[in-house]
Write a protein that holds these residues in place. Structure first.
Motif, PDB file in Angstrom:
ATOM      1  N   SER A 100       0.863  -1.185   0.000  1.00  0.00           N
ATOM      2  CA  SER A 100       0.000   0.000   0.000  1.00  0.00           C
ATOM      3  C   SER A 100       0.897   1.232   0.000  1.00  0.00           C
ATOM      4  O   SER A 100       1.906   1.263   0.705  1.00  0.00           O
ATOM      5  CB  SER A 100      -0.890  -0.006   1.254  1.00  0.00           C
ATOM      6  OG  SER A 100      -1.647   1.177   1.314  1.00  0.00           O
ATOM      7  N   PHE A 101       0.550   2.225  -0.812  1.00  0.00           N
ATOM      8  CA  PHE A 101       1.262   3.505  -0.738  1.00  0.00           C
ATOM      9  C   PHE A 101       0.355   4.641  -1.202  1.00  0.00           C
ATOM     10  O   PHE A 101      -0.657   4.423  -1.865  1.00  0.00           O
ATOM     11  CB  PHE A 101       2.579   3.489  -1.543  1.00  0.00           C
ATOM     12  CG  PHE A 101       2.422   3.354  -3.039  1.00  0.00           C
ATOM     13  CD1 PHE A 101       2.191   4.464  -3.844  1.00  0.00           C
ATOM     14  CD2 PHE A 101       2.528   2.105  -3.645  1.00  0.00           C
ATOM     15  CE1 PHE A 101       2.066   4.331  -5.224  1.00  0.00           C
ATOM     16  CE2 PHE A 101       2.398   1.960  -5.017  1.00  0.00           C
ATOM     17  CZ  PHE A 101       2.173   3.082  -5.811  1.00  0.00           C
ATOM     18  N   GLY A 102       0.742   5.834  -0.803  1.00  0.00           N
ATOM     19  CA  GLY A 102      -0.043   7.009  -1.156  1.00  0.00           C
ATOM     20  C   GLY A 102       0.589   7.778  -2.301  1.00  0.00           C
ATOM     21  O   GLY A 102       1.818   7.746  -2.487  1.00  0.00           O
ATOM     22  N   TYR A 103      -0.250   8.462  -3.074  1.00  0.00           N
ATOM     23  CA  TYR A 103       0.243   9.314  -4.171  1.00  0.00           C
ATOM     24  C   TYR A 103      -0.822  10.336  -4.522  1.00  0.00           C
ATOM     25  O   TYR A 103      -1.997  10.181  -4.147  1.00  0.00           O
ATOM     26  CB  TYR A 103       0.617   8.466  -5.408  1.00  0.00           C
ATOM     27  CG  TYR A 103      -0.550   7.754  -6.056  1.00  0.00           C
ATOM     28  CD1 TYR A 103      -1.020   6.546  -5.540  1.00  0.00           C
ATOM     29  CD2 TYR A 103      -1.191   8.282  -7.173  1.00  0.00           C
ATOM     30  CE1 TYR A 103      -2.098   5.887  -6.122  1.00  0.00           C
ATOM     31  CE2 TYR A 103      -2.271   7.625  -7.761  1.00  0.00           C
ATOM     32  CZ  TYR A 103      -2.719   6.430  -7.233  1.00  0.00           C
ATOM     33  OH  TYR A 103      -3.794   5.788  -7.801  1.00  0.00           O
ATOM     34  N   ALA A 104      -0.427  11.342  -5.260  1.00  0.00           N
ATOM     35  CA  ALA A 104      -1.367  12.352  -5.743  1.00  0.00           C
ATOM     36  C   ALA A 104      -1.936  11.848  -7.068  1.00  0.00           C
ATOM     37  O   ALA A 104      -1.193  11.571  -8.004  1.00  0.00           O
ATOM     38  CB  ALA A 104      -0.640  13.681  -5.924  1.00  0.00           C
ATOM     39  N   GLU A 105      -3.267  11.740  -7.100  1.00  0.00           N
ATOM     40  CA  GLU A 105      -3.941  11.127  -8.251  1.00  0.00           C
ATOM     41  C   GLU A 105      -4.622  12.196  -9.114  1.00  0.00           C
ATOM     42  O   GLU A 105      -5.409  13.003  -8.615  1.00  0.00           O
ATOM     43  CB  GLU A 105      -5.011  10.141  -7.741  1.00  0.00           C
ATOM     44  CG  GLU A 105      -5.820   9.498  -8.864  1.00  0.00           C
ATOM     45  CD  GLU A 105      -7.039   8.718  -8.366  1.00  0.00           C
ATOM     46  OE1 GLU A 105      -7.381   8.801  -7.157  1.00  0.00           O
ATOM     47  OE2 GLU A 105      -7.666   8.047  -9.211  1.00  0.00           O
ATOM     48  N   LEU A 106      -4.320  12.177 -10.395  1.00  0.00           N
ATOM     49  CA  LEU A 106      -5.018  13.030 -11.374  1.00  0.00           C
ATOM     50  C   LEU A 106      -5.850  12.106 -12.249  1.00  0.00           C
ATOM     51  O   LEU A 106      -5.302  11.238 -12.939  1.00  0.00           O
ATOM     52  CB  LEU A 106      -4.001  13.811 -12.211  1.00  0.00           C
ATOM     53  CG  LEU A 106      -4.563  14.693 -13.334  1.00  0.00           C
ATOM     54  CD1 LEU A 106      -5.571  15.705 -12.809  1.00  0.00           C
ATOM     55  CD2 LEU A 106      -3.426  15.420 -14.050  1.00  0.00           C
ATOM     56  N   THR A 107      -7.160  12.249 -12.194  1.00  0.00           N
ATOM     57  CA  THR A 107      -8.026  11.315 -12.926  1.00  0.00           C
ATOM     58  C   THR A 107      -8.146  11.752 -14.393  1.00  0.00           C
ATOM     59  O   THR A 107      -7.868  12.913 -14.736  1.00  0.00           O
ATOM     60  CB  THR A 107      -9.445  11.272 -12.313  1.00  0.00           C
ATOM     61  OG1 THR A 107     -10.122  12.491 -12.648  1.00  0.00           O
ATOM     62  CG2 THR A 107      -9.405  11.086 -10.807  1.00  0.00           C
ATOM     63  N   PRO A 108      -8.610  10.846 -15.254  1.00  0.00           N
ATOM     64  CA  PRO A 108      -8.807  11.217 -16.657  1.00  0.00           C
ATOM     65  C   PRO A 108      -9.788  12.378 -16.817  1.00  0.00           C
ATOM     66  O   PRO A 108      -9.720  13.138 -17.775  1.00  0.00           O
ATOM     67  CB  PRO A 108      -9.382   9.934 -17.288  1.00  0.00           C
ATOM     68  CG  PRO A 108      -8.935   8.829 -16.394  1.00  0.00           C
ATOM     69  CD  PRO A 108      -8.862   9.409 -15.011  1.00  0.00           C
ATOM     70  N   GLU A 109     -10.680  12.537 -15.819  1.00  0.00           N
ATOM     71  CA  GLU A 109     -11.655  13.647 -15.875  1.00  0.00           C
ATOM     72  C   GLU A 109     -11.068  14.945 -15.329  1.00  0.00           C
ATOM     73  O   GLU A 109     -11.755  15.968 -15.266  1.00  0.00           O
ATOM     74  CB  GLU A 109     -12.911  13.302 -15.058  1.00  0.00           C
ATOM     75  CG  GLU A 109     -13.716  12.114 -15.563  1.00  0.00           C
ATOM     76  CD  GLU A 109     -13.065  10.763 -15.259  1.00  0.00           C
ATOM     77  OE1 GLU A 109     -12.377  10.645 -14.216  1.00  0.00           O
ATOM     78  OE2 GLU A 109     -13.198   9.836 -16.080  1.00  0.00           O
ATOM     79  N   GLY A 110      -9.812  14.901 -14.874  1.00  0.00           N
ATOM     80  CA  GLY A 110      -9.163  16.115 -14.379  1.00  0.00           C
ATOM     81  C   GLY A 110      -9.373  16.364 -12.897  1.00  0.00           C
ATOM     82  O   GLY A 110      -9.099  17.462 -12.409  1.00  0.00           O
ATOM     83  N   GLN A 111      -9.838  15.346 -12.152  1.00  0.00           N
ATOM     84  CA  GLN A 111      -9.989  15.522 -10.705  1.00  0.00           C
ATOM     85  C   GLN A 111      -8.673  15.199  -9.991  1.00  0.00           C
ATOM     86  O   GLN A 111      -7.898  14.351 -10.461  1.00  0.00           O
ATOM     87  CB  GLN A 111     -11.087  14.598 -10.176  1.00  0.00           C
ATOM     88  CG  GLN A 111     -12.478  15.021 -10.623  1.00  0.00           C
ATOM     89  CD  GLN A 111     -13.516  14.108 -10.008  1.00  0.00           C
ATOM     90  OE1 GLN A 111     -13.657  12.956 -10.426  1.00  0.00           O
ATOM     91  NE2 GLN A 111     -14.213  14.605  -9.014  1.00  0.00           N
ATOM     92  N   HIS A 112      -8.477  15.867  -8.866  1.00  0.00           N
ATOM     93  CA  HIS A 112      -7.238  15.714  -8.095  1.00  0.00           C
ATOM     94  C   HIS A 112      -7.574  15.146  -6.718  1.00  0.00           C
ATOM     95  O   HIS A 112      -8.392  15.727  -5.994  1.00  0.00           O
ATOM     96  CB  HIS A 112      -6.544  17.063  -7.907  1.00  0.00           C
ATOM     97  CG  HIS A 112      -6.128  17.712  -9.189  1.00  0.00           C
ATOM     98  ND1 HIS A 112      -7.017  18.314 -10.043  1.00  0.00           N
ATOM     99  CD2 HIS A 112      -4.903  17.844  -9.754  1.00  0.00           C
ATOM    100  CE1 HIS A 112      -6.361  18.794 -11.091  1.00  0.00           C
ATOM    101  NE2 HIS A 112      -5.071  18.523 -10.952  1.00  0.00           N
ATOM    102  N   PHE A 113      -6.933  14.051  -6.363  1.00  0.00           N
ATOM    103  CA  PHE A 113      -7.179  13.437  -5.056  1.00  0.00           C
ATOM    104  C   PHE A 113      -5.857  13.072  -4.394  1.00  0.00           C
ATOM    105  O   PHE A 113      -4.857  12.795  -5.061  1.00  0.00           O
ATOM    106  CB  PHE A 113      -8.013  12.152  -5.208  1.00  0.00           C
ATOM    107  CG  PHE A 113      -9.404  12.377  -5.729  1.00  0.00           C
ATOM    108  CD1 PHE A 113     -10.384  12.940  -4.927  1.00  0.00           C
ATOM    109  CD2 PHE A 113      -9.731  12.024  -7.041  1.00  0.00           C
ATOM    110  CE1 PHE A 113     -11.674  13.148  -5.416  1.00  0.00           C
ATOM    111  CE2 PHE A 113     -11.018  12.222  -7.532  1.00  0.00           C
ATOM    112  CZ  PHE A 113     -11.995  12.788  -6.715  1.00  0.00           C
ATOM    113  N   ASN A 114      -5.906  13.046  -3.051  1.00  0.00           N
ATOM    114  CA  ASN A 114      -4.800  12.519  -2.246  1.00  0.00           C
ATOM    115  C   ASN A 114      -5.178  11.057  -1.950  1.00  0.00           C
ATOM    116  O   ASN A 114      -6.075  10.793  -1.160  1.00  0.00           O
ATOM    117  CB  ASN A 114      -4.675  13.351  -0.966  1.00  0.00           C
ATOM    118  CG  ASN A 114      -3.464  12.967  -0.137  1.00  0.00           C
ATOM    119  OD1 ASN A 114      -2.904  11.894  -0.305  1.00  0.00           O
ATOM    120  ND2 ASN A 114      -3.082  13.842   0.770  1.00  0.00           N
TER     121      ASN A 114
END
Ligand code: CDT
Length: 309
Positions: free
Chosen positions: A93-107
């Motif tokens: 398991s690890f964390g990263y900054a996610e940019l979705t194909p729809e342009g959303q940003h999540f931790n």
């Protein structure tokens, strides 16, 4: 009976702004080797494990921060980590900054099973900090600027012989985090964090008190839900900004079962008996027998405090 899941809490020392994903992944691989030598079934890395804690840096144009985000997972930079985990038959398991194909940003954090498949994803719900540059603070904490609140709830997955959930950093301070997972029978909560060792709005609150609040939150969440909690730091001095350590594994009684000293890269390996969660779940925290939901309405009906008139 015992059901042992041997977990490796893989603390990362500081990651400077200038470090590449490839350099960090090489460090993560070394930790995975150490975890394997100690027969770990599952390795857990911190929040935003692939980069520096970039929400401390202000960009007027938010898009300038996009280079800290991953547009796909796995991607070529992290593929060697996935390959080794699969080779070792080790969950991860690890964390990263996610940019979705729809342009959303999540931790975000992910859970990878022993076959190397991503079976779980969690997106941080309790985002701390602020949206705009705040000159009053000793340092910026712009998670609310760069991320949206998670939209996946607090799921729990049946995998690796147990029931495993995830949360991220500030989530650990909120009892609702653990209870929602507790209501799904969670037996182990995986939690990565990046916690500045001083409070940017209260100079007197330093390392000692920050560590106290950290342990208090983990112990309460573990005990009140009869679950293991595996808390993994990114620690040390990142470009002049200090993050506290405090990597530890807390047992279902709320006791610290193992703790890692220092702020450098290192693994803390502990055999966690998932059956040790049974006693609490079947006695004092047998939710079905003892919870009184008719009195809990305000918890989901309101956000702020409403004082009596
Ligand atoms: N990364 C993260 O969530 N850090 C917070 C700092 C809170 S101060 C704005 C934490 O809870 O540790």
């Amino acid at each position: 009976m015992s059901r042992i899941l041997t977990v490796a809490a893989a603390q990362l020392g500081p990651i400077q702004k200038s470090e590449t994903r490839e350099q960090v992944v090489a460090r993560m691989i070394k930790l995975m080797d150490q975890a394997k030598a100690q027969q770990a079934d599952l390795i857990v890395y911190p929040e935003l494990a692939l980069t520096t804690f970039f929400p401390r840096w202000y960009h007027e144009d938010r898009a300038e921060a996009d280079h800290w985000f991953e547009a796909s997972m796995p991607n070529p930079a992290v593929q060697p980590l996935f390959d080794l985990a699969r080779h070792y038959k080790m969950g991860m398991s690890f964390g990263y900054a996610e940019l979705t194909p729809e342009g959303q940003h999540f931790n975000t954090s992910i859970l990878v099973d022993k076959s190397g498949a991503i079976i779980g994803k969690y997106r941080k719900i309790h985002l701390p900090g602020h949206v705009e540059f705040d000159p009053e603070r000793t340092h910026q904490h712009l998670e609310k600027r760069y991320f949206e609140p998670g939209d996946l709830g607090f799921p729990v997955w049946r995998t690796m012989g147990g029931l495993i959930g995830m949360c991220i950093c500030n989530d650990r301070r909120w009892p609702e985090t653990y209870r929602v997972m507790g209501l799904q029978g969670v037996e182990m909560v995986l939690l990565g964090f990046n916690t500045p060792s001083v409070n940017s709005q209260r100079a007197g609150e330093g390392l000692e008190q920050r560590l106290f609040h950290h342990k208090l939150s983990l112990a309460a969440g573990a005990y009140q839900n009869a679950t293991w909690v595996v808390a993994v730091a990114k620690a040390g001095d990142e470009d002049g900004h200090h993050l506290m350590g405090g990597t530890m594994i807390v047992d279902p009684n709320g006791e610290i079962a193992a703790v890692l000293d220092g702020e450098a890269d290192g693994v803390l390996v502990h055999p966690c008996d998932l059956d040790a969660t049974r006693f609490g779940k079947e006695t004092i925290f047998d939710f079905k027998r003892h919870r009184r939901i008719e009195h809990y309405g305000p918890i989901t009906a309101q956000v702020g405090v409403i004082e009596p008139s």
